[in-house]
Design an enzyme around this catalytic site. Structure first.
Site, PDB file in Angstrom:
ATOM      1  N   LYS A  32     -85.944 102.020 -13.013  1.00 19.58           N
ATOM      2  CA  LYS A  32     -85.410 101.829 -12.221  1.00 19.58           C
ATOM      3  C   LYS A  32     -85.917 101.367 -11.110  1.00 19.58           C
ATOM      4  O   LYS A  32     -87.052 101.700 -10.655  1.00 19.58           O
ATOM      5  CB  LYS A  32     -84.602 102.817 -11.640  1.00 19.58           C
ATOM      6  CG  LYS A  32     -83.381 101.981 -11.107  1.00 19.58           C
ATOM      7  CD  LYS A  32     -82.321 103.267 -10.260  1.00 19.58           C
ATOM      8  CE  LYS A  32     -81.486 102.999  -9.113  1.00 19.58           C
ATOM      9  NZ  LYS A  32     -80.696 104.418  -9.098  1.00 19.58           N
ATOM     10  N   SER A  84     -75.297 103.470  -8.910  1.00 19.06           N
ATOM     11  CA  SER A  84     -76.360 102.318  -8.253  1.00 19.06           C
ATOM     12  C   SER A  84     -77.586 102.486  -9.592  1.00 19.06           C
ATOM     13  O   SER A  84     -78.177 100.830  -9.893  1.00 19.06           O
ATOM     14  CB  SER A  84     -77.243 102.850  -7.853  1.00 19.06           C
ATOM     15  OG  SER A  84     -78.321 103.849  -7.612  1.00 19.06           O
ATOM     16  N   SER A  89     -75.615 108.107  -9.464  1.00 24.42           N
ATOM     17  CA  SER A  89     -76.388 107.476  -9.540  1.00 24.42           C
ATOM     18  C   SER A  89     -77.450 107.001 -10.836  1.00 24.42           C
ATOM     19  O   SER A  89     -77.003 105.786 -11.391  1.00 24.42           O
ATOM     20  CB  SER A  89     -77.487 106.596  -8.717  1.00 24.42           C
ATOM     21  OG  SER A  89     -76.697 106.415  -6.972  1.00 24.42           O
TER      22      SER A  89
END
Ligand code: NAG
Ligand code: NAG
Ligand code: NAG
Ligand code: NAG
Ligand code: NAG
Ligand code: NAG
Ligand code: NAG
Ligand code: NAG
Ligand code: NAG
Ligand code: NAG
Ligand code: NAG
Ligand code: NAG
Length: 561
Positions: free
Chosen positions: A116, A197, A221
């Site tokens: 990420k 997210s 997330s």
């Protein structure tokens, strides 16, 4: 259970079907390499990749090439990867020659992983949380997560798109959007809301664009994008994995974990990244001298004799009416757990649920943590900070002034509220809110229910699972459970640009336990996964088509030419 329920029959059918699919795979000439069986990359597991690399069926360079081709096939539609590592091929070549010389760093040697875009690497890639505020900023070293992946021999293939600032900026935005990365979409329906997210990490894992990916979670997330993208997500105990040089929201809640297609793949990745770090003293809470064998925890019998509670009052269809189709499938899953030897204890309700919803404690904890932690844990460490961002106030101003940040169309309300609070996480007001928060989510939530009913673990539809464990930093593992029925009405997300509910929307089941119980939870999740194999029954509308065999054959053609 004396009688066989319809769902058990269905499960038996699934098992039979998966046996069939597996035996067909052996004859799937479209993905076989040099006449040897090899599964399509959307199904290939860690062990498939290890076998292929060890037997010389393909190299790590081939693997990196195939995954890059797959990423480039779907990138313009789904925007799941913000940056490829320009050194990935040379790193793979180096790992190939190490293997040829008899040096294998670990099970992930030569295997590509995407991470990420809030986990820093000391290389040619950016770490921006999707914001122009940090474009070009430099860190002093690899984050502990990146360093551990490299020590394990993994190839860091690139950085995945995310909800900007891990979804901690705006009340008026869409999951998976960042100024730098654009709008990530899921692959199970056109314009799918990928959730967030860790949106790009989930979409990438789901389509087999790397073996697996890393996400981060503050509250949902990892779990939520895994839920809606048909994946296994492990949200580790806060302190099992280091947050060193990971762009923070909250030192009390942030954690880094794997998003993968199978429980065992996720276990391999967790084994590589877990452990103490001198740069994150929350990892001192780790009770293990050596990391538990998460891969060996993948035991078909793991559910046998376990007591598993259901906190029914969290399955709140008044707050979330769109979740109704999940409930009957979840209830049928309880029968599978029973058939596997578990005792299900109903109504182990979380007594703190209403007080937690009514209070503002959780928001205040995150706001105060962000005000303190963003500068202290991250911005102050930068060796180059091109936009001179030293505080949340600086960030707020930059975002308002920089047109590509899409303000005010997408607001900065969360930061504005945090700034208005007027304190960080060392003030007495912070501590009274933090104490209340962890009391309601702990003794009146996860840890209380585990103790009061003598449970090993708890289960919930993943839709309802993240919040309580987030607030006390306890672990959760989600596994695919089912999909919305064909007659589901399509619903847009709040921002109006994506489809949040649609026919075939995947959803998962979450296993929750005490702090540092990942080994147990991985076992339970694996035992459920192997009895159901739901993931294989749900197919994306868009897939990458490049396979390893294409890369290997292309290379052969070129060498002959
Ligand atoms: C063989 O693999 C290809 C590529 O993934 C896939 O499209 C096809 O359905 C597979 N065939 C069988 C029989 O599984
Ligand atoms: C592999 O071994 C050869 C011969 O000993 C050596 O020249 C080469 O540098 C080694 N490569 C790696 C990556 O260790
Ligand atoms: C949120 O975004 C939508 C879509 O652009 C816009 O219509 C709306 O006015 C915005 N709301 C707020 C409160 O800014
Ligand atoms: C980490 O260290 C800081 C001081 O640098 C200290 O205030 C904090 O209590 C420590 N936290 C833990 C969990 O050990
Ligand atoms: C798997 O779990 C069962 C039940 O707990 C246990 O008896 C068995 O020894 C385990 N197998 C392995 C290989 O650990
Ligand atoms: C637990 O919650 C469920 C759902 O809200 C409710 O029906 C049940 O009565 C509750 N049980 C207890 C013991 O509180
Ligand atoms: C942010 O902008 C406002 C308005 O332009 C200004 O008053 C304030 O000093 C700025 N704050 C920082 C931290 O730069
Ligand atoms: C929480 O924070 C608010 C706002 O700063 C404050 O008024 C309150 O006293 C704090 N403590 C509790 C337990 O609400
Ligand atoms: C556990 O028991 C204590 C003492 O009775 C009670 O206060 C608490 O609400 C219970 N927690 C849960 C989650 O059941
Ligand atoms: C979809 O079909 C199911 C079963 O046939 C039915 O119970 C449900 O009401 C239908 N839902 C919609 C939105 O039509
Ligand atoms: C946004 C982006 O990089 N799009 C690229 C995706 O990959 C195709 C090739 O497969 C390119 O043409 C696009 O430019
Ligand atoms: C690798 C890749 O295609 N990344 C894309 C992610 O999305 C942004 C915005 O659309 C593109 O600019 C990148 O090229």
């Amino acid at each position: 259970m004396a009688t066989i329920s319809p769902l058990r029959l269905l499960t038996l059918a699934w098992l039979a079907l998966s046996g069939l699919v597996h035996s067909q795979e052996c004859f799937n000439s479209s993905t076989a390499i040099n006449g040897k069986a090899f599964p399509p990359l959307i199904e290939a597991t860690t062990e498939d990749l290890i076998t292929g690399l060890e037997s010389g069926l393909f190299t790590s360079v081939d693997l990196v090439t195939a995954y890059i081709d797959r990423i480039m096939e779907v990138n313009s539609t789904l925007r799941m990867v913000t940056q490829l590592n320009p050194d990935a091929l040379s790193i793979a070549a180096e790992l190939d020659s190490m293997r040829a010389n008899g040096t294998v760093l670990g099970p992930l040697h030569g295997i590509p992983i995407l991470i990420k875009n809030n986990i820093a690497t000391f290389d040619k890639m950016d770490n921006t949380a999707g914001s122009y505020a940090l474009a070009g900023a430099k860190v002093p070293r690899d984050s502990t997560m990146a360093a551990k992946l490299r020590q394990a021999g993994a190839v860091i293939l690139g950085k995945t798109n995310l909800s900007q600032w891990a979804n901690y900026r705006s009340f008026n935005t869409s999951n998976g959007w960042s100024a730098i990365g654009g709008q990530t979409q899921g692959a199970y329906y056109p314009e799918q809301d990928p959730s967030g997210s860790s949106s790009g990490s989930a979409v990438s894992s789901s389509l087999g664009l790397a073996l697996a990916t890393l996400g981060t979670e503050t509250d949902g997330s990892i779990l939520s994008p895994s839920d809606v993208n048909n994946l296994v997500g492990i949200k580790p105990t806060v302190g099992l994995t280091s947050r060193d040089l990971v762009i923070p929201i909250s030192e009390h809640q942030d954690t880094v974990g794997p998003i993968a297609r199978t429980v065992k793949d996720a276990a391999y990745v967790l084994a590589a990244i877990a452990g103490k770090s001198p740069y994150d003293n929350y990892t001192n809470a780790n009770p293990f001298n050596s990391t538990p064998d998460y891969v060996a925890a993948c035991n078909f019998s793991a559910l046998s004799g376990k007591r598993i509670g259901v906190p029914r009052n969290l399955i709140d269809l008044v707050a979330d009416p769109t979740a109704a189709p999940i409930v009957p499938v979840f209830n049928a899953a309880l029968d599978i757990l029973r058939a596997a030897g578990a005792t299900i204890v109903e109504n182990t309700n979380f007594t703190g649920y209403e007080a937690l919803n009514e209070g503002d404690y959780s928001n205040i904890v995150l706001e105060a943590d962000f005000i303190t932690d963003l500068p202290k844990e991250y911005l102050s460490q930068l060796t180059y900070n091109p936009n001179n961002i030293h505080s949340v106030a600086d960030l707020d101003n930059f975002t308002h002034a920089f047109p590509l940040e899409d303000w005010p169309q997408r607001d900065t309300e969360i930061w504005d509220e945090a700034l208005a609070l007027g304190y960080g996480n060392t003030s007495p007001e912070f501590w009274s809110n933090y104490t209340m928060n962890t009391y309601l989510a702990g003794p009146l939530g996860v840890t209380g229910a585990l103790a009061n009913y003598s449970l090993d673990a708890l289960v919930l539809p993943t839709e309802f699972s993240p919040n309580f464990p987030a607030l006390i930093g306890s672990p959760v593992v989600t596994v695919p459970l089912g999909a919305y029925p064909a007659n589901t009405t399509v619903l847009r997300n709040g921002f109006g640009n994506l489809n949040a509910i649609f026919p075939g929307l995947p959803f998962g089941i979450s296993f929750m336990g005490p702090h540092f119980s990942e080994e147990l939870l991985i076992g339970l999740a694996y035992a459920f996964e192997q009895r159901t194999l739901v993931r294989n029954t749900i197919t994306p509308y868009l897939e990458a088509t490049t396979e390893l065999v294409d890369v290997v054959n292309q290379k052969r053609r070129l060498s002959k030419a």
